[in-house]
Design a protein around this motif. Structure first.
Motif, short mmCIF file in Angstrom:
data_model
loop_
_atom_site.label_atom_id
_atom_site.label_comp_id
_atom_site.label_asym_id
_atom_site.label_seq_id
_atom_site.Cartn_x
_atom_site.Cartn_y
_atom_site.Cartn_z
N THR A 130 30.71 72.31 43.35
CA THR A 130 31.85 71.92 44.15
C THR A 130 33.05 71.82 43.23
O THR A 130 32.89 71.73 42.01
CB THR A 130 31.62 70.60 44.92
OG1 THR A 130 32.62 70.47 45.93
CG2 THR A 130 31.64 69.40 44.00
N HIS B 194 36.19 70.10 41.38
CA HIS B 194 36.31 68.76 40.80
C HIS B 194 37.08 67.80 41.69
O HIS B 194 36.87 66.60 41.64
CB HIS B 194 36.95 68.84 39.40
CG HIS B 194 38.36 69.29 39.42
ND1 HIS B 194 39.42 68.42 39.51
CD2 HIS B 194 38.90 70.54 39.38
CE1 HIS B 194 40.54 69.11 39.53
NE2 HIS B 194 40.25 70.39 39.44
N HIS C 283 36.19 64.97 46.00
CA HIS C 283 35.58 63.66 45.77
C HIS C 283 34.74 63.17 46.94
O HIS C 283 33.69 62.57 46.74
CB HIS C 283 36.66 62.62 45.43
CG HIS C 283 37.47 63.00 44.25
ND1 HIS C 283 36.95 63.08 42.98
CD2 HIS C 283 38.77 63.37 44.13
CE1 HIS C 283 37.88 63.45 42.13
NE2 HIS C 283 39.00 63.64 42.80
N GLN D 297 31.42 64.74 46.82
CA GLN D 297 30.66 64.27 45.67
C GLN D 297 30.01 62.91 45.93
O GLN D 297 28.96 62.61 45.35
CB GLN D 297 31.56 64.21 44.44
CG GLN D 297 31.94 65.61 43.95
CD GLN D 297 32.88 65.57 42.77
OE1 GLN D 297 32.59 64.91 41.77
NE2 GLN D 297 34.00 66.26 42.88
N TYR E 227 26.87 64.15 47.29
CA TYR E 227 26.08 64.95 46.34
C TYR E 227 25.36 64.09 45.30
O TYR E 227 24.25 64.43 44.90
CB TYR E 227 26.96 65.99 45.66
CG TYR E 227 27.59 66.98 46.61
CD1 TYR E 227 27.09 67.19 47.90
CD2 TYR E 227 28.69 67.73 46.22
CE1 TYR E 227 27.67 68.09 48.76
CE2 TYR E 227 29.27 68.66 47.07
CZ TYR E 227 28.76 68.83 48.34
OH TYR E 227 29.33 69.73 49.19
N VAL E 228 25.97 63.01 44.86
CA VAL E 228 25.30 62.16 43.87
C VAL E 228 24.10 61.45 44.47
O VAL E 228 23.21 60.99 43.74
CB VAL E 228 26.26 61.15 43.19
CG1 VAL E 228 27.35 61.87 42.43
CG2 VAL E 228 26.83 60.16 44.18
N LYS F 147 23.99 65.29 39.03
CA LYS F 147 25.13 65.99 38.44
C LYS F 147 24.75 66.47 37.05
O LYS F 147 24.22 65.70 36.25
CB LYS F 147 26.35 65.07 38.36
CG LYS F 147 27.59 65.77 37.89
CD LYS F 147 28.79 64.84 37.91
CE LYS F 147 30.03 65.55 37.41
NZ LYS F 147 31.19 64.66 37.38
#
Length: 150
Positions: free
Chosen positions: A123, A125, A128, A131, A134-135, A140
């Motif tokens: 993805t 940067h 956010h 993310q 995703y985490v 990561k």
């Protein structure tokens, strides 16, 4: 909201194209119509390993998002890997678990149908919000991506 994730069907094209356009606007890119048409046809071709699933709101039967993925060989894993290529959920229904369900669908298909070793994705940067999901769904890595248009 209850959501069902399923393989894309021919009748999903209009809704997929709508979300495809929004996805491409977000990433500030223009995809030619010819490429979009080829991509869509590949999803429906059993001989091509490019997959697409949609998330459908069970109450309205409306498509509210999509995910695409494909397997490929790897020099470091005998079973190969899967690249989760695109993921998009309608902005009006985000943060309700749909993105996670789409990712889990890719995991399940990759494990049970494709017999691959892992799934990975990229993805930008600045993405956010994605993310945050995703985490929770992956790890990561420390890799930095390079590319060159040919």
């Amino acid at each position: 909201m209850t959501v069902t994730v399923r393989a894309v069907k021919k009748e999903d094209e209009e809704k997929w194209r709508h979300y495809w356009d929004l996805y491409n606007q977000f990433y500030e890119r223009t995809i030619p119509e010819e490429t979009t048409a080829i991509t869509w046809s590949r999803f429906l071709d059993d001989k091509v390993d490019l997959f697409c699933a949609v998330a459908e709101d069970d109450a309205s039967n409306e498509v509210i998002g999509f995910v695409t993925w494909f397997p490929h060989l790897s020099t470091s894993k005998p079973k190969g890997v899967v690249y989760l290529n695109d993921l998009f959920v309608d902005p009006d229904v985000r943060s309700a678990g749909t993105g996670g369900k789409l990712i889990e669908h890719v995991y399940e298909h990759s494990k049970s149908e494709l017999d691959t070793a892992s799934v990975y994705w990229h993805t930008q940067h600045f993405n956010h919000r994605a993310q945050l999901l995703y985490v929770k769904k992956g790890t990561k890595t420390d890799f930095v991506q390079y590319s060159k248009n040919l």
